[in-house]
Design a protein around this motif. Structure first.
Motif, mmCIF file in Angstrom:
data_model
loop_
_atom_site.group_PDB
_atom_site.id
_atom_site.type_symbol
_atom_site.label_atom_id
_atom_site.label_comp_id
_atom_site.label_asym_id
_atom_site.label_seq_id
_atom_site.Cartn_x
_atom_site.Cartn_y
_atom_site.Cartn_z
ATOM 1 N N ASP A 272 0.826 -1.208 0.000
ATOM 2 C CA ASP A 272 0.000 0.000 0.000
ATOM 3 C C ASP A 272 0.863 1.262 0.000
ATOM 4 O O ASP A 272 0.589 2.223 -0.732
ATOM 5 N N LEU A 273 1.900 1.246 0.825
ATOM 6 C CA LEU A 273 2.752 2.428 0.963
ATOM 7 C C LEU A 273 3.531 2.717 -0.314
ATOM 8 O O LEU A 273 3.629 3.877 -0.755
ATOM 9 N N VAL A 274 4.092 1.685 -0.913
ATOM 10 C CA VAL A 274 4.855 1.870 -2.156
ATOM 11 C C VAL A 274 3.940 2.363 -3.276
ATOM 12 O O VAL A 274 4.317 3.241 -4.058
ATOM 13 N N GLN A 275 2.741 1.811 -3.343
ATOM 14 C CA GLN A 275 1.795 2.271 -4.367
ATOM 15 C C GLN A 275 1.469 3.748 -4.187
ATOM 16 O O GLN A 275 1.432 4.516 -5.154
ATOM 17 N N ALA A 276 1.253 4.169 -2.942
ATOM 18 C CA ALA A 276 0.937 5.576 -2.676
ATOM 19 C C ALA A 276 2.132 6.476 -2.980
ATOM 20 O O ALA A 276 1.974 7.564 -3.552
ATOM 21 N N ALA A 277 3.338 6.028 -2.618
ATOM 22 C CA ALA A 277 4.524 6.829 -2.902
ATOM 23 C C ALA A 277 4.780 6.932 -4.403
ATOM 24 O O ALA A 277 5.149 7.997 -4.912
ATOM 25 N N THR A 278 4.569 5.837 -5.125
ATOM 26 C CA THR A 278 4.755 5.833 -6.579
ATOM 27 C C THR A 278 3.740 6.746 -7.258
ATOM 28 O O THR A 278 4.047 7.417 -8.247
ATOM 29 N N ALA A 279 2.521 6.772 -6.703
ATOM 30 C CA ALA A 279 1.474 7.630 -7.258
ATOM 31 C C ALA A 279 1.616 9.083 -6.811
ATOM 32 O O ALA A 279 0.790 9.928 -7.176
#
Length: 317
Positions: A272-279
């Motif tokens: 979840d965190l990586v997806q949010a940071a990537t977005a």
């Protein structure tokens, strides 16, 4: 190999630059050439042996690193100890590949502080949309991410607590609705005033002592206080079963190592965190990069509350 070693327990002065042999890699372990080592407040507890897991001297501190494996993988890893060095060893289950879109500071910020913030809100406090949240130390590594995550999870009102006007301004810029000084003589009243006079649903707390006590008194019926540290080294005095009953309050403790005993939980948080940071919807706040040789100064700055965001060490300097 250049490293920082602790030979006796104490304050920042016990962090000593040394040359050590390269670490031995055992079965199920991964050798990592360290590009950056993360600095956490828990490291200061390790240094004076006040952490939950007792330490034995001598040891190399540092629980997280980002770097490269001998076969060329770029990874972020939890090491337990040993991170303040040019080379570190981590158990294979605690080694995670880093996408090209994620920089070193972000990778280090997500693996401990980000995961902690996510678990506090999802697992410990069970935040529901529309609920009010107090985030103490809101300009720090965990707090700055918790403010952003609480907003993304639909919190109704976010109240940040931070020790200086600059830190409170940072918390507001990250999505907090109000920011207060935790040194307020009546912190309970300050929290309620920031929430329009009402008690609050959730508090994320890592200071202990009076901050814990007065935050607990600010909880609404069925409110939850998620406790993840004791930076003041002071024990709370208000934690009495009768006080919990009086408002149907919940106090939940979180120590990150326990999350790894629940299969898939940390991986879910990191995904979840990586997806949010990537977005580009979640930002790790760079708090400063120190040469490895100046680890002592990094701890001094952290203990003096001169820092914000994520601090890292550069082992090449």
């Amino acid at each position: 190999m250049r490293a920082i070693q602790i030979n006796e327990f104490g304050g920042p002065e016990v962090l000593t630059p040394v040359d050590l042999p390269e670490p031995t890699v055992g079965p199920g372990q991964v050798l990592i050439s360290v590009d950056r080592a993360g600095i956490n407040y828990a490291d200061t507890h390790n240094a004076d042996n006040s952490y939950l897991a007792p330490a034995t001297v001598p040891f190399v501190p540092g629980g997280e690193v980002v770097g490269h494996t001998p076969d060329g993988r770029r990874v972020v890893a939890l090491t337990g100890n040993g991170g303040y060095a040019e080379l570190a060893v981590a158990p294979e289950p605690f080694v995670f590949d880093v996408p090209p879109s994620i920089d070193d500071v972000t990778a280090l910020g997500l693996i401990v502080q980000g995961t902690t913030a996510w678990l506090l809100l999802r697992q410990s406090a069970h935040l529901e949309p529309g609920e009010s949240v107090v985030v103490h130390a809101a300009a720090g590594g965990v707090g700055s991410l918790a403010v952003q995550l609480a907003r993304a999870m639909g919190a109704g009102r976010i109240i940040a607590s931070a020790s200086s006007p600059e830190k409170r301004e940072l918390a507001l810029s990250l999505g907090a609705d109000a920011a207060i000084d935790p040194a307020a003589e009546d912190l309970t009243a300050a929290i309620r005033e920031a929430n329009g006079g009402d008690r609050v649903d959730v508090v994320l707390e890592m200071t202990g002592g009076r901050v814990f006590d007065q935050s607990l008194r600010a909880l609404a019926p069925l409110g939850r206080l998620a406790f993840f540290g004791m930076a003041s080294r002071e024990q709370p005095s208000h934690l009495d079963p009768r006080n919990l009953l009086s408002h149907s309050s919940t106090v939940a403790g979180l120590w990150l190592p326990h999350a790894f005993t629940k299969p898939g939980l940390v991986q879910r948080a990191l995904t979840d965190l990586v997806q949010a940071a990537t977005a580009d919807t979640l930002h790790v706040i760079p708090g400063g990069e120190y040469p490895l040789s100046e680890a002592r100064r990094a701890h001094e700055d952290m203990l003096a509350r001169r820092t914000t965001g994520k601090l890292v060490l550069d082992p090449t300097r």
